[in-house]
Write a protein that holds these residues in place. Structure first.
Motif, PDB file in Angstrom:
ATOM      1  N   CYS A  53      94.701  99.256  -6.725  1.00  0.00           N
ATOM      2  CA  CYS A  53      94.088  98.149  -5.965  1.00  0.00           C
ATOM      3  C   CYS A  53      93.242  98.589  -4.772  1.00  0.00           C
ATOM      4  N   ALA A  54      93.449  99.804  -4.289  1.00  0.00           N
ATOM      5  CA  ALA A  54      92.804 100.194  -3.024  1.00  0.00           C
ATOM      6  C   ALA A  54      91.562 101.067  -3.210  1.00  0.00           C
ATOM      7  N   GLY A  55      91.117 101.249  -4.462  1.00  0.00           N
ATOM      8  CA  GLY A  55      89.847 101.934  -4.678  1.00  0.00           C
ATOM      9  C   GLY A  55      89.924 103.327  -5.276  1.00  0.00           C
ATOM     10  N   GLN A  56      91.095 103.968  -5.229  1.00  0.00           N
ATOM     11  CA  GLN A  56      91.172 105.339  -5.729  1.00  0.00           C
ATOM     12  C   GLN A  56      90.973 105.403  -7.244  1.00  0.00           C
ATOM     13  N   TYR A  57      91.502 104.415  -7.950  1.00  0.00           N
ATOM     14  CA  TYR A  57      91.323 104.385  -9.414  1.00  0.00           C
ATOM     15  C   TYR A  57      89.841 104.366  -9.770  1.00  0.00           C
ATOM     16  N   GLU A  58      89.075 103.520  -9.111  1.00  0.00           N
ATOM     17  CA  GLU A  58      87.635 103.433  -9.387  1.00  0.00           C
ATOM     18  C   GLU A  58      86.931 104.742  -9.066  1.00  0.00           C
ATOM     19  N   LEU A  59      87.343 105.396  -7.982  1.00  0.00           N
ATOM     20  CA  LEU A  59      86.739 106.683  -7.628  1.00  0.00           C
ATOM     21  C   LEU A  59      87.042 107.746  -8.675  1.00  0.00           C
ATOM     22  N   LEU A  93      87.738 107.184 -11.834  1.00  0.00           N
ATOM     23  CA  LEU A  93      86.996 106.797 -13.030  1.00  0.00           C
ATOM     24  C   LEU A  93      85.536 107.244 -12.912  1.00  0.00           C
ATOM     25  N   LYS A  94      84.940 107.021 -11.765  1.00  0.00           N
ATOM     26  CA  LYS A  94      83.539 107.389 -11.551  1.00  0.00           C
ATOM     27  C   LYS A  94      83.338 108.899 -11.644  1.00  0.00           C
ATOM     28  N   LEU A  95      84.288 109.658 -11.127  1.00  0.00           N
ATOM     29  CA  LEU A  95      84.161 111.115 -11.180  1.00  0.00           C
ATOM     30  C   LEU A  95      84.147 111.609 -12.620  1.00  0.00           C
ATOM     31  N   VAL A  96      85.018 111.037 -13.455  1.00  0.00           N
ATOM     32  CA  VAL A  96      85.034 111.426 -14.871  1.00  0.00           C
ATOM     33  C   VAL A  96      83.707 111.058 -15.527  1.00  0.00           C
ATOM     34  N   THR A 104      89.210 101.332 -21.267  1.00  0.00           N
ATOM     35  CA  THR A 104      88.097 102.277 -21.246  1.00  0.00           C
ATOM     36  C   THR A 104      86.841 101.443 -21.011  1.00  0.00           C
ATOM     37  N   CYS A 105      86.366 100.760 -22.045  1.00  0.00           N
ATOM     38  CA  CYS A 105      85.209  99.878 -21.855  1.00  0.00           C
ATOM     39  C   CYS A 105      85.573  98.644 -21.032  1.00  0.00           C
ATOM     40  N   ILE A 106      86.659  97.977 -21.430  1.00  0.00           N
ATOM     41  CA  ILE A 106      87.096  96.780 -20.723  1.00  0.00           C
ATOM     42  C   ILE A 106      88.510  96.975 -20.182  1.00  0.00           C
ATOM     43  N   SER A 107      88.860  96.185 -19.186  1.00  0.00           N
ATOM     44  CA  SER A 107      90.085  96.422 -18.417  1.00  0.00           C
ATOM     45  C   SER A 107      91.141  95.342 -18.636  1.00  0.00           C
ATOM     46  N   ASN A 108      92.398  95.789 -18.715  1.00  0.00           N
ATOM     47  CA  ASN A 108      93.542  94.888 -18.782  1.00  0.00           C
ATOM     48  C   ASN A 108      94.307  94.863 -17.460  1.00  0.00           C
ATOM     49  N   ALA A 155      84.667  94.250 -17.719  1.00  0.00           N
ATOM     50  CA  ALA A 155      84.222  95.618 -17.980  1.00  0.00           C
ATOM     51  C   ALA A 155      84.708  96.549 -16.880  1.00  0.00           C
ATOM     52  N   ASN A 156      84.958  97.785 -17.241  1.00  0.00           N
ATOM     53  CA  ASN A 156      85.054  98.844 -16.242  1.00  0.00           C
ATOM     54  C   ASN A 156      83.611  99.213 -15.896  1.00  0.00           C
TER      55      ASN A 156
END
Length: 263
Positions: A81-87, A89-92, A120-124, A154-155
């Motif tokens: 929830c705090a942004g690390q997951y998105e970071l 994901l973006k790095l990969v 992967t493409c879409i998020s649960n 979408a992710n």
């Protein structure tokens, strides 16, 4: 004389009461401080354990597992929830693109890329947030109800990857373990609504592969794609089972997902 003694006794009694009261207050404060320190120590221990557990999961050193340990809940809530997951994901995705743009594509149009669908493409995320990010057991009925809404977002990083790979000239295959008979239309519509348009093929699990492990099923599909003459340059998924087995492609890329495990 008696009046002075009475006053002195009253003063002594008052002081005694005051000392007793202050002592009680200090003991109470000390107890609260000790309890607070213990709670903080437990919170820190859980955070450290959660981080270690998540790293072990992503490295596929913890398998198989059915639910996330309870002490990991706060860590996963913060992570998701705090942004690390998105970071992460973006790095990969950045590394995938660095690799993809170095590939010399052939003019025959048979250079392919495989992307998983769920998480992967879409998020649960919405489903797993209500299930305490995997700390609660998976409920297939509730999960299917969520899927049938057709509102998986979408992710963004993967949607950007999808568009970049398509523009580069790769043929994109979206490969999912979702049931073909019941979820084909809703999945296709969901993907299109989230900007995943122009892929070569969306492949869902047909009756032929029902009951097979994800590794065996996806290996068989990749083998079919290669038999058609396609060259699989990359394979992207959030589960290790997306990236194991046969005909994996030239390179595989694991996206973060500490919420569940599919064998």
């Amino acid at each position: 004389m008696m009046s002075k003694i009475t006053i002195l006794r009253a003063v002594v009694a008052g002081l005694t009461y005051l000392v007793a009261f202050l002592t009680k207050v200090l003991v109470s404060q000390k107890g609260h401080q000790q309890k607070s320190a213990e709670e903080e120590s437990e919170k820190e221990a859980n955070e450290r354990f959660g981080l270690s557990w998540r790293v072990a999961v992503e490295a596929n050193n913890v398998c198989p597992w059915r639910t996330v340990p309870q002490q990991c809940y706060q860590h996963l809530q913060n992570y998701m929830c705090a942004g690390q997951y998105e970071l992460d994901l973006k790095l990969v995705v950045d590394n995938i693109l660095n690799y993809a743009f170095q590939i010399p594509l052939s003019p025959d149009g048979m250079d392919a890329w495989i992307l998983d669908v769920d998480d992967t493409c879409i998020s649960n995320f919405s489903y797993y947030k209500k299930r305490r990010f995997g700390c609660d057991p998976f409920d297939s009925t509730i999960f299917k109800e969520w899927i049938m809404k057709g509102k998986c977002p979408a992710n963004p990083a993967v949607r950007s990857l999808f568009k970049s790979l398509k523009e580069r000239g790769f043929k994109l295959f979206l490969l999912t373990g979702r049931d073909q008979a019941t979820l084909s239309t809703i999945t296709s519509n969901n993907l299109h609504s989230q900007g995943f348009v122009g892929y070569q093929r969306l492949i869902l699990r047909s009756a032929e592969y029902k009951g097979q492990s994800a590794v065996k099923y996806k290996s068989a599909i990749r083998k079919e794609i290669e038999r058609e003459g396609y060259r699989i340059w990359g394979n992207v998924g959030d589960q290790w089972s997306d990236l194991q087995g046969e005909c994996l492609g030239k390179r595989t890329f694991k996206l973060p997902n500490p919420m569940y495990f599919i064998s």
